[in-house]
Motif scaffolding. Structure first.
Motif, PDB file in Angstrom:
ATOM      1  N   ASP A   1     -11.038   4.285  14.349  1.00  0.00           N
ATOM      2  CA  ASP A   1     -10.249   3.173  14.876  1.00  0.00           C
ATOM      3  C   ASP A   1     -10.432   1.941  14.000  1.00  0.00           C
ATOM      4  OD1 ASP A   1      -8.682   1.679  16.635  1.00  0.00           O
ATOM      5  OD2 ASP A   1     -10.374   1.178  17.924  1.00  0.00           O
ATOM      6  N   GLY A   2      -9.327   1.286  13.659  1.00  0.00           N
ATOM      7  CA  GLY A   2      -9.413   0.073  12.843  1.00  0.00           C
ATOM      8  C   GLY A   2      -8.049  -0.343  12.339  1.00  0.00           C
ATOM      9  N   SER A   3      -8.041  -1.264  11.445  1.00  0.00           N
ATOM     10  CA  SER A   3      -6.788  -1.747  10.869  1.00  0.00           C
ATOM     11  C   SER A   3      -6.331  -0.808   9.760  1.00  0.00           C
ATOM     12  CB  SER A   3      -6.970  -3.160  10.320  1.00  0.00           C
ATOM     13  OG  SER A   3      -7.971  -3.157   9.314  1.00  0.00           O
ATOM     14  N   VAL A   4      -5.140  -1.065   9.235  1.00  0.00           N
ATOM     15  CA  VAL A   4      -4.657  -0.325   8.072  1.00  0.00           C
ATOM     16  C   VAL A   4      -4.718  -1.239   6.860  1.00  0.00           C
ATOM     17  CG1 VAL A   4      -3.139   1.078   9.510  1.00  0.00           C
ATOM     18  CG2 VAL A   4      -2.222  -0.964   8.392  1.00  0.00           C
ATOM     19  N   GLY A   5      -4.563  -0.654   5.686  1.00  0.00           N
ATOM     20  CA  GLY A   5      -4.500  -1.492   4.486  1.00  0.00           C
ATOM     21  C   GLY A   5      -5.212  -0.924   3.282  1.00  0.00           C
ATOM     22  N   ARG A   6      -6.311  -0.186   3.511  1.00  0.00           N
ATOM     23  CA  ARG A   6      -7.026   0.350   2.351  1.00  0.00           C
ATOM     24  C   ARG A   6      -6.353   1.618   1.850  1.00  0.00           C
ATOM     25  NH1 ARG A   6     -13.047   0.981   4.168  1.00  0.00           N
ATOM     26  NH2 ARG A   6     -11.948   1.744   6.034  1.00  0.00           N
ATOM     27  N   VAL A   7      -6.422   1.798   0.538  1.00  0.00           N
ATOM     28  CA  VAL A   7      -5.777   2.942  -0.105  1.00  0.00           C
ATOM     29  C   VAL A   7      -6.761   3.548  -1.101  1.00  0.00           C
ATOM     30  CG1 VAL A   7      -3.829   3.731  -1.508  1.00  0.00           C
ATOM     31  CG2 VAL A   7      -3.521   1.817   0.103  1.00  0.00           C
ATOM     32  N   GLY A   8      -6.913   4.858  -1.037  1.00  0.00           N
ATOM     33  CA  GLY A   8      -7.695   5.589  -2.028  1.00  0.00           C
ATOM     34  C   GLY A   8      -6.820   6.653  -2.672  1.00  0.00           C
ATOM     35  N   LEU A   9      -6.947   6.838  -3.961  1.00  0.00           N
ATOM     36  CA  LEU A   9      -6.099   7.783  -4.690  1.00  0.00           C
ATOM     37  C   LEU A   9      -6.937   8.857  -5.367  1.00  0.00           C
ATOM     38  CD1 LEU A   9      -3.602   5.329  -6.430  1.00  0.00           C
ATOM     39  CD2 LEU A   9      -3.348   6.512  -4.238  1.00  0.00           C
ATOM     40  N   GLU A  10      -6.378  10.057  -5.435  1.00  0.00           N
ATOM     41  CA  GLU A  10      -6.965  11.151  -6.196  1.00  0.00           C
ATOM     42  C   GLU A  10      -5.847  11.790  -7.010  1.00  0.00           C
ATOM     43  OE1 GLU A  10      -9.391  13.753  -3.764  1.00  0.00           O
ATOM     44  OE2 GLU A  10      -9.674  12.151  -2.293  1.00  0.00           O
TER      45      GLU A  10
END
Length: 430
Positions: free
Chosen positions: A39-48
Motif C-alpha cells: 500500500d502506498g502512492s504511485v510514482g516510482r519506476v524501475g526498468l529491466e
C-alpha cells in the motif's frame, strides 16, 4: 519496492534459507497475500532491459559463460546503479533501481546501457535488442543449477522446446511500478492486464526464431503462450476484483518446478505437484514439507505477464531498439500512473483486453489493436516531456502507419539477410 542496485554478476535467485515450516495451504495462501502488494502512492519506476549478446565476428556463435562474465567483471561502476546479470542463453540484463518517475528511470538506464555497450564492443560483442534471438538455436550457457532444473521440469512437462526457447532465446523490456493505494489495486491490476495486448502489439519485435520467420510479430509472446498457463498465464480471474486473493490462488495451484536445497543443488520436480499439495502434506518434496522460504522461491518460478512482487512487475514487452524503448516505457507508465491517461486507456483497450495471441501474431496489423494503440500513444505523447520528444515522435509515427518494430526488422532481414541484419543492429546501426 525493492531492487538490488549493485553492478555485479551473481546468483539472481538465491536459494532459500532456514525459515518457518508451512503447515497447510491456507497458511501458505496467507503468506503469499501478505507479500503481494504494498500500500502506498504511485510514482516510482524501475526498468529491466535484456539484450542478446552477439559475437560480431561470428553472429551465429553464442559467447561462452567465461567470456560473458569476464566482460562484465571488467565493467566500471554504472552511473545509473543498474545490476548486471546473465540470462540462461547469454542475454545480458540490466536491472535498474526504483527512481522517481519514468524520465529519471529512462535516463539512468540509458546511461548504464551506454557504458555496457562500450564495454561489450571493446570485447568484440554487440547487444541486440530484439524480443527473440532470430538466428541461433536455443542453447544454455549459464551453468546455474536453477536453470538446469528448469530444463528438466520443462522436459518432463512436455514443453521442453518452448521452455528452452523461453530461457535462452527471448528478451524483454520489463517495467516495475508501485502498486499504489490499496483501495485502487483492483482497477490498477485490471488495467495493467488490459493494456497487455495493446502494448504487445506496439512493441512486437521478434518476427524470427531459430533462423526462420515464424508467422508471428512477437515470437517471444508466442513462446510464452506455449508454456503451461498455470505458470505463465494471466493471474486475474473473471472479475479481477481481488488481485491479492487471485495471486494467492494462482501461486498455490501452480506446480512446483524445483526444490532448491543450496546454491549448487536444485532438484527438479518432474511430476505435477501443485504447491498447495506440498503445503498440505499430501506430497513431500525433498523428503519434507515446505518452508516460507520455499514458497518465496516458488513465486520466483511463476511468470505471469503481470506479477505482483509488492510492486507490479510488467513482463509482456519485447525488447525494442534504443530509439523507441524510452517512448514505450513512458507510454506504459503514463497510462497506468496518470489518472486521466488511465481513464482513456481503460476505455481504449476494453475491446482488445484479452486479445493476447492476436496481438502477438498480427501486431498492429489488427485494426482493433491499432485503434487502441493509436489512442494510447497519443494520450501519452500529450504528456511527454521535451527530453522524450524524438522517441515519442517515432513511436507515434510507427503506430499511425500500423507498423511495429518487427516490421522494420523483417524488412532489414529481407534486404540484407539474417546474419548481417543481426550484426548491424547489435552494433547500433539503424
Amino acid at each position: 519496492m525493492t531492487f538490488i542496485i549493485t553492478s555485479e554478476v551473481d546468483n539472481a535467485h538465491p536459494p532459500p534459507t532456514a525459515s518457518a515450516e508451512l503447515t497447510s495451504a491456507d497458511t501458505a495462501a496467507r503468506h503469499v497475500a501478505a507479500g503481494c502488494l504494498q500500500d502506498g502512492s504511485v510514482g516510482r519506476v524501475g526498468l529491466e532491459i535484456e539484450a542478446h549478446c552477439i559475437d560480431l565476428a561470428d553472429p551465429g556463435r553464442r559467447p561462452s559463460w567465461d567470456e560473458l562474465t569476464a566482460t562484465i567483471a571488467g565493467l566500471p561502476p554504472l552511473p545509473g546503479g543498474s545490476r548486471v546479470t546473465v540470462e540462461p542463453g547469454g542475454a545480458v540484463e540490466l536491472s535498474g533501481p526504483p527512481l522517481p518517475g519514468p524520465l529519471a528511470a529512462i535516463d539512468a538506464m540509458a546511461a548504464d546501457r551506454a557504458v555496457l555497450r562500450t564495454a561489450f564492443a571493446d570485447a568484440g560483442f554487440g547487444l541486440l535488442l530484439l524480443g527473440a534471438d532470430p538466428l541461433r538455436p536455443p542453447q544454455r550457457v549459464n551453468p546455474g543449477a536453477r536453470y538446469g532444473a528448469m530444463e528438466a521440469f520443462f522436459e518432463a512437462s512436455d514443453t521442453g522446446a518452448a521452455g528452452a526457447a523461453m530461457m535462452t532465446s527471448t528478451a524483454s523490456v520489463q517495467v516495475n511500478l508501485d502498486a499504489g493505494p490499496s483501495d485502487g489495486w483492483a482497477g490498477r491490476v485490471r488495467l495493467a492486464h488490459a493494456l497487455g495486448p495493446t502494448m504487445i502489439a506496439i512493441a512486437a519485435n521478434s518476427p524470427l526464431l531459430n533462423g526462420q520467420f515464424c508467422g508471428w510479430q512477437s515470437a517471444r509472446q508466442r513462446v510464452w503462450s506455449q508454456l503451461d498457463s498455470a505458470r505463465c498465464g494471466p493471474i486475474l480471474g473473471a472479475s479481477g476484483d481481488d488481485p491479492v486473493s487471485e495471486w494467492a490462488r494462482y501461486a498455490l495451484k501452480a506446480p512446483v518446478m524445483l526444490v532448491n536445497h543450496c546454491e549448487a543443488d536444485a532438484e527438479p520436480v518432474t511430476e505435477w505437484v501443485p504447491f498447495a499439495d506440498w503445503a498440505d502434506g499430501r506430497v513431500l518434496l525433498g523428503g519434507r514439507r515446505p518452508t516460507e522460504a520455499d514458497l518465496d522461491y516458488h513465486l520466483t518460478t511463476l511468470f505471469p505477464p503481470v506479477r505482483p512482487r509488492r510492486w507490479l512487475e510488467i513482463r509482456y514487452l519485447d525488447s525494442v531498439p534504443d530509439t523507441i524503448w524510452p517512448a514505450v516505457v513512458f507510454t506504459l507508465t503514463t497510462l497506468l500512473d496518470d489518472p486521466g491517461a488511465a481513464a482513456v486507456a481503460t476505455e481504449a483497450t476494453a475491446p482488445v483486453a484479452t486479445a493476447w495471441d492476436r496481438a502477438a501474431q498480427l501486431g498492429l496489423g489488427d485494426r482493433h489493436l491499432r485503434s487502441a494503440a493509436h489512442r494510447c500513444v497519443l494520450t501519452a505523447a500529450e504528456r511527454a516531456p521535451a527530453e522524450l520528444e524524438e522517441s515519442m515522435r517515432q513511436l507515434v509515427r510507427s503506430v499511425e502507419e500500423g507498423r511495429c518494430p518487427a516490421d522494420d526488422f523483417s524488412d532489414r532481414v529481407i534486404d540484407h539477410g539474417i546474419a548481417l541484419a543481426v550484426s548491424q543492429l547489435a552494433q547500433g546501426e539503424l
